[in-house]
Structures are given as C-alpha cells and as structure tokens.
Design a protein around this motif. Structure first.
Motif, PDB file in Angstrom:
ATOM      1  N   LEU A   1       0.816  -1.209   0.000  1.00 13.44           N
ATOM      2  CA  LEU A   1       0.000   0.000   0.000  1.00 13.44           C
ATOM      3  C   LEU A   1       0.851   1.261   0.000  1.00 13.44           C
ATOM      4  O   LEU A   1       0.436   2.291  -0.503  1.00 13.44           O
ATOM      5  N   ALA A   2       2.037   1.186   0.584  1.00 18.46           N
ATOM      6  CA  ALA A   2       2.877   2.377   0.729  1.00 18.46           C
ATOM      7  C   ALA A   2       3.177   3.031  -0.606  1.00 18.46           C
ATOM      8  O   ALA A   2       3.282   4.251  -0.687  1.00 18.46           O
TER       9      ALA A   2
ATOM     10  N   TYR B   1      -1.485   6.669   3.700  1.00 17.65           N
ATOM     11  CA  TYR B   1      -0.972   5.356   4.101  1.00 17.65           C
ATOM     12  C   TYR B   1      -0.985   5.217   5.622  1.00 17.65           C
ATOM     13  O   TYR B   1      -1.496   4.232   6.163  1.00 17.65           O
TER      14      TYR B   1
END
Length: 85
Positions: free
Chosen positions: A61-62, A70
């Motif tokens: 996800l970062a 995030y």
C-alpha cells in the motif's frame, strides 16, 4: 529536509533514522485520531506502536497512496481491529 515519500523509501532500506523522522512528524496527528477511539490508554499506545511497526515491516500500500493516507489507513485498520475485540 526529506519528503515523507523519501522517508518511506529509506525505511524500506531499513533506515531507523528515517523511521524516527517519520514518527516525529506524524506522532501528534496520529495520536489525535487514536485518542478519539473508545479504548483504554494502553490500547491507544499499542495502536500507535503497531502503526509504525507496520510501516517498518512495509506494505504494498505504501507505494499506492500518499504517505499521509498510508499512515491514516494503518491507524484506522488498527482501531477497527481493537474495537472488534
């Protein structure tokens, strides 16, 4: 001064100083969000700690969202986790 994105990239390379810098930037803002959660103070502290532990461990996800989004996503997920228990 390093951007948040730069810090996340350095964290992926296991740069502890980058993690500390990110923590220093976001601790207060994240704590304000966490403090609204109806759980005990120890759980709130655990949520904050687990948030930065998850950043250290990394996540796909970062790279798909802004660093602020995030971090907020992680905090919200941790809050939901503890509210279920």
């Amino acid at each position: 001064m390093n951007s948040d994105r730069d810090l996340l990239e350095r964290i992926q390379l296991r740069d502890q100083q980058a993690l500390q810098q990110l923590y220093d930037r976001y601790e207060n803002a994240l704590w304000k969000l966490i403090s609204r959660c109806p759980v005990c103070i120890k759980t709130k502290e655990r949520i904050l700690k687990e948030t930065f532990h998850q950043v250290w461990e990394g996540s796909p996800l970062a790279s798909n969202m802004s660093p602020t989004t995030y971090l907020l996503q992680i905090v919200k997920e941790r809050i939901r986790h503890y509210q279920r228990d």
